[in-house]
Design an enzyme around this catalytic site. Structure first.
Site, PDB file in Angstrom:
ATOM      1  N   PHE A   1       5.399   2.572  -1.643  1.00 46.79           N
ATOM      2  CA  PHE A   1       5.975   3.894  -1.400  1.00 46.79           C
ATOM      3  C   PHE A   1       4.940   5.009  -1.481  1.00 46.79           C
ATOM      4  O   PHE A   1       5.170   6.105  -0.979  1.00 46.79           O
ATOM      5  CB  PHE A   1       7.128   4.160  -2.373  1.00 46.79           C
ATOM      6  N   LYS A   2       3.794   4.747  -2.105  1.00 42.98           N
ATOM      7  CA  LYS A   2       2.797   5.815  -2.224  1.00 42.98           C
ATOM      8  C   LYS A   2       2.307   6.287  -0.860  1.00 42.98           C
ATOM      9  O   LYS A   2       1.818   7.407  -0.738  1.00 42.98           O
ATOM     10  CB  LYS A   2       1.644   5.359  -3.109  1.00 42.98           C
ATOM     11  N   ASP A   3       2.469   5.444   0.167  1.00 53.32           N
ATOM     12  CA  ASP A   3       2.102   5.876   1.521  1.00 53.32           C
ATOM     13  C   ASP A   3       2.888   7.121   1.956  1.00 53.32           C
ATOM     14  O   ASP A   3       2.368   7.943   2.709  1.00 53.32           O
ATOM     15  CB  ASP A   3       2.388   4.761   2.535  1.00 53.32           C
TER      16      ASP A   3
END
Ligand SMILES: *Cc1c(COP(=O)(O)O)cnc(C)c1O
Length: 463
Positions: free
Chosen positions: A110-112
């Site tokens: 999810f850090k993308d």
């Protein structure tokens, strides 16, 4: 919109300066001077928007007039064009729960969602100012690759990521080292993640070096990361509620540094109808204990778990919540942080503790429960959870219909998934063929001298 520090030590700054500053220069975190308020008609109107259109609306009041709307729109479009799902962050129904899939970006975590946008924002602001940025960071796994993918190939930016040699998973190592763009510099250091982190900190503490080399960070406290993550709470609510402002939705959030769950808190403060906001932790449960007792107390050590991205002792975004909990009273925030520094714990008064319990639910989930949840969800629906996501699903087991944030693709954590269900999840395209690809990485000692020497030789800054 202006930004202030949670510790009260900086004059108000604008959005662009807040993004470039990262950590406030007084050591605090940057927070907006006020939180925009949305009415029911706006919520209804936004509920039908695409992720990109929604991102433009959510970001606009926070950006103010510092970036022209057409430019902001282009930045957003470029950032989410790298996602492989047409909805960017789709909501999937499985069994009694809903899963908000946040892992369709280039590194399958999810850090993308935040770092694709942050990379483009950096490039845009640097081009406008005619300046350069050299990002230096240490990673224990996921953040490094997401940061590298956020800035690969971008002009005016170089990125140096240190990882502890042999101590990140083979997939994680390959995700970083197979990025061959000239501005990407992977460094494997002898030692642990803490050793790598210590070296990075000492570089940032060397202020003459930091400014001569234009060092910057991409850590989870950057305000733009929080903002980008706020968007998917609105998006998921729109999909689940059908845009009816009388229909609140609950969210369960696998939590480490408190960034993701703070984004949910911000969405609710803006007016999004969120019923329960669940802080889901693993055995490293400082936040869960805080919600239950009102005392935030550091334990003697970090426990290794099956959800390693949440193996965190101190939640770096927690200070933002403390600030809001105390209605922006920075003297109180400083006093509490002083307690934490001196005694390893801080506590809030009973009235504020009641407010904490109104703001959040919390549960700590053990490794056996995590495996059991992966097993149970697979058995009932055939859907495979990553261990972090499983922590969130388990923490929400008494909240039917809750939206559980899926923070990584299960194929990134093959061992835990295999232990639970005897097979691994099929990898998404971004994880295929990584072991065969060409890679590049230098090996250095985990000393400030070795890393500084390397930066000097790559950047050719005269000393
Ligand atoms: C970083 C990360 C988390 C924790 O997110 P925070 O914003 O630090 O709370 C959870 N799951 C995965 C897979 C992550 O990479």
């Amino acid at each position: 919109m202006h930004y202030l520090s949670t510790r009260g030590g900086i004059a108000p700054i604008g959005f662009a300066d807040a993004v470039m500053m990262g950590l406030a220069t007084d050591g605090g975190l940057l927070v907006p001077a006020e939180i925009p308020q949305l009415d029911a008609a706006t919520l209804r109107a936004w509920s039908g928007l695409s992720f990109q259109d929604l991102a433009l609306e959510v970001l606009t009041p926070f950006v103010g007039d510092e970036i022209p709307r057409a430019d902001l729109r282009a930045l957003i479009d470029r950032s989410y064009a790298t996602f492989t799902h047409p909805e960017v962050t789709p909501v999937i129904k499985t069994g009694g729960q809903r899963i908000l899939e946040l892992f369709h970006g280039p590194t399958a975590a999810f850090k993308d969602v935040a770092l694709q946008l942050l990379g483009n924002l950096f490039a845009y602001l640097l081009a406008r100012d005619g300046s350069q940025l050299n990002i230096v960071g240490a990673t224990s796994g996921d953040t490094g690759s997401a940061a590298i993918y956020g800035v690969r190939g971008k002009e005016r930016i170089q990125i140096f990521i240190l990882h502890p040699k042999g101590r990140v998973s083979p997939i994680q190592e390959r995700q970083m080292t197979t990025v061959l763009d000239a501005n990407v510099h992977n460094i494997a250091v002898q030692g642990t993640f803490d050793d790598a982190q210590r070296v990075v900190k000492s570089l940032f503490n060397d202020l003459p070096f930091k400014s001569a080399y234009r060092l910057g960070a991409v850590n989870s406290i950057n305000w733009a990361r929080i903002l980008a993550q706020t968007v998917y709470y609105f998006y998921a609510w729109g999909r689940v509620s059908g845009g009816d402002p009388a229909q609140p939705v609950s969210f369960s959030v696998p939590t480490g540094n408190f960034g993701d769950v703070f984004a949910g808190y911000l969405a609710r403060r803006m007016g999004l109808p969120i019923e329960r906001l669940v802080i889901a932790t693993n055995r490293n449960d400082i936040l869960t204990r805080f919600v239950k007792t009102g005392v935030y107390a550091i334990e003697d050590r970090v426990h290794q778990t099956l959800s390693p991205a949440m193996d965190i002792q101190l939640a770096s975004n927690f200070e933002r919540y403390l600030y809001h909990l105390h209605d922006g009273d920075t003297a109180q925030v400083r006093a509490l942080l002083g307690d934490l520094q001196d005694t390893g714990r801080l506590s809030v008064d009973p009235a504020r503790h009641a407010q904490v319990q109104a703001d959040f639910s919390a549960a700590a989930v053990s490794d056996p429960e995590t495996l059991d949840q992966i097993r149970a969800t697979f058995a009932s629906s055939g859907y495979i959870l990553c261990p972090h996501t499983a922590v969130g699903v388990r923490a929400a087991q008494d909240l039917p219909g809750c939206v559980c944030l899926a923070t990584a693709h299960p194929a990134k954590f093959g061992e835990a998934v295999r232990e639970a269900i005897g097979q691994e999840a099929p990898p998404p395209p971004s994880l295929l063929g990584l072991l065969e690809k060409e890679s590049r990485c230098v090996e250095l000692d985990a000393t400030p001298e070795a890393i500084k020497g390397h930066l000097q030789s790559v950047l050719e800054v005269p000393t």
